[in-house]
Design an enzyme around this catalytic site. Structure first.
Site, short mmCIF file in Angstrom:
data_model
loop_
_atom_site.label_atom_id
_atom_site.label_comp_id
_atom_site.label_asym_id
_atom_site.label_seq_id
_atom_site.Cartn_x
_atom_site.Cartn_y
_atom_site.Cartn_z
N GLU A 35 -26.31 -1.48 -42.10
CA GLU A 35 -25.98 -0.05 -42.00
C GLU A 35 -27.11 0.87 -42.49
O GLU A 35 -27.28 1.97 -41.98
CB GLU A 35 -24.71 0.21 -42.82
CG GLU A 35 -23.89 1.39 -42.39
CD GLU A 35 -23.39 1.30 -40.96
OE1 GLU A 35 -23.57 2.30 -40.25
OE2 GLU A 35 -22.86 0.25 -40.56
N GLY A 36 -27.90 0.38 -43.46
CA GLY A 36 -29.04 1.19 -43.95
C GLY A 36 -30.04 1.42 -42.83
O GLY A 36 -30.44 2.55 -42.54
N HIS A 37 -30.44 0.32 -42.16
CA HIS A 37 -31.38 0.44 -41.03
C HIS A 37 -30.77 1.31 -39.93
O HIS A 37 -31.46 2.12 -39.32
CB HIS A 37 -31.66 -0.94 -40.43
CG HIS A 37 -32.28 -1.92 -41.37
ND1 HIS A 37 -31.65 -3.08 -41.75
CD2 HIS A 37 -33.48 -1.94 -42.00
CE1 HIS A 37 -32.42 -3.78 -42.56
NE2 HIS A 37 -33.54 -3.11 -42.74
N GLY A 147 -36.30 4.39 -45.93
CA GLY A 147 -35.16 4.52 -46.83
C GLY A 147 -35.60 4.74 -48.27
O GLY A 147 -36.57 4.15 -48.73
N GLN A 153 -42.00 2.69 -52.17
CA GLN A 153 -42.62 2.58 -50.84
C GLN A 153 -42.74 3.97 -50.20
O GLN A 153 -43.77 4.30 -49.60
CB GLN A 153 -41.78 1.66 -49.96
CG GLN A 153 -42.25 1.55 -48.54
CD GLN A 153 -41.53 0.44 -47.79
OE1 GLN A 153 -41.96 -0.71 -47.81
NE2 GLN A 153 -40.43 0.76 -47.13
P1 AMP Z 1 -36.63 -3.59 -44.65
O1 AMP Z 1 -36.14 -4.20 -43.36
O2 AMP Z 1 -35.94 -4.10 -45.87
O3 AMP Z 1 -38.14 -3.60 -44.74
O4 AMP Z 1 -36.24 -2.05 -44.57
C1 AMP Z 1 -36.65 -1.26 -43.50
C2 AMP Z 1 -36.36 0.18 -43.83
O5 AMP Z 1 -34.96 0.34 -44.06
C3 AMP Z 1 -37.08 0.64 -45.11
O6 AMP Z 1 -37.54 1.97 -44.94
C4 AMP Z 1 -35.98 0.57 -46.14
O7 AMP Z 1 -36.16 1.47 -47.22
C5 AMP Z 1 -34.78 0.98 -45.31
N1 AMP Z 1 -33.55 0.52 -45.97
C6 AMP Z 1 -33.26 -0.74 -46.36
N2 AMP Z 1 -32.06 -0.76 -46.98
C7 AMP Z 1 -31.60 0.50 -47.00
C8 AMP Z 1 -30.42 1.13 -47.51
N3 AMP Z 1 -29.47 0.45 -48.14
N4 AMP Z 1 -30.28 2.47 -47.34
C9 AMP Z 1 -31.25 3.19 -46.70
N5 AMP Z 1 -32.38 2.66 -46.20
C10 AMP Z 1 -32.55 1.33 -46.35
#
Ligand code: AMP
Length: 289
Positions: A35-37, A147, A153
């Protein structure tokens, strides 16, 4: 949605879109979407004519003892989720495609990496900045979405975009959480059931710290103790760090005032989790947003 695996095909498409003056929203990820992505993708969809999602588990940003090989992956599932979010292009290169030979040039992040994850994961942000430089040059986005879960980051990317003059608008997006408060993360699936129950203490400790600040406490050490004690008493996780800094400068504080980040990292058996809250702290009693 088109899935593209080569840099050349991606660049050909992007140059076509650029010649039509299309706005391009870019969401770089390592996949195993949650859901974050999806929230980042929704924002990108709202703001831009074209949405590009990249999925690339970047070996450069993992240390030798970190979880590169066990990082969760499920491309089929990611592909259908991306389709549902209206992604136009899914860029899915192999490591060989991104790094065909050992690099002759890499990006070194000079500031804000001596603390938090930069300190615990030497070289991590150089790997992030190097891959993002490549991805920004390939995708040529109008806006890039990141995120705030990875708040350091966001600060590093802000520096990269400014210092290297990328004509890109950085859009930070709020943390998306599970119902019990745990920040959504691809890595959460690697928590053992008991660790998953204990992991709620990360957000609980941050909200308790926020309440302590609302109650008038402004001493960073006292607030860090509140967080560490709660994590220690309610989980078997090993604390990697509990820190409070100014944000986005990431400078140490003697006294909480202005925009501050409370950031934590806790190691469970196979997973290291991070979380944070960013607060506006004013001098007056209770003045916290
Ligand atoms: P990642 O796949 O973990 O490299 O994350 C890809 C992007 O999704 C990055 O910008 C993360 O900060 C963002 N992201 C990961 N988890 C969350 C979350 N729970 N809420 C908001 N953004 C997120």
């Amino acid at each position: 949605m088109r899935v593209i695996t080569t840099i050349q095909d991606m660049q050909t498409e992007i140059l076509k879109l650029k010649s039509q003056s299309k706005s391009i929203g870019f969401v770089p990820t390592m996949g195993f979407l949650h859901e974050g992505h999806l929230t980042l993708l929704k924002r990108a969809r709202e703001d831009n004519e074209i949405v590009v999602l990249s999925i690339f588990v970047n070996p450069l940003q993992f240390g030798p003892t970190e979880d590169f090989s066990t990082y969760p992956r499920d491309f089929e599932r990611d592909q259908s989720l991306a389709e549902c979010e209206g992604v136009d292009y899914l860029f899915y290169p192999s490591a060989k495609e991104m790094y065909p030979h050992s690099s002759s040039v890499s990006v070194i992040v000079q500031e804000r990496t001596d603390v938090l994850c930069g300190k615990s994961r030497p070289g991590h942000f150089n790997g992030v900045a190097t891959v993002l430089t490549k991805l920004f040059n390939i995708v040529l986005p109008t806006r890039a979405y990141f995120g705030k879960k990875d708040a350091q980051q966001v600060a590093v990317v802000e520096g990269l975009i400014t210092d290297f003059n990328f004509p890109i608008e950085l859009i930070p997006v709020d943390i998306v959480r599970e119902e019990d408060g745990l920040a959504k993360s691809s890595r959460n699936v690697n928590l053992l059931p008991d660790e998953r129950r204990q992991a709620v203490v990360l957000f609980k400790s941050l909200t308790t710290a926020k309440e302590t600040i609302e109650g008038g406490e402004r001493n960073p050490r006292a607030i860090k103790n509140v967080i560490s004690n709660l994590i220690g008493s309610e989980s078997n996780g090993e604390i990697d760090y509990v820190e409070i800094y100014s944000y986005p400068q990431l400078k140490a504080l003697d006294y909480l005032e202005g925009t501050c980040i409370l950031a934590i990292a806790v190691k469970f058996s196979k997973v290291r989790l991070i979380d944070n809250i960013i607060l506006e702290v004013s001098h007056e009693f209770g003045g916290v947003k």
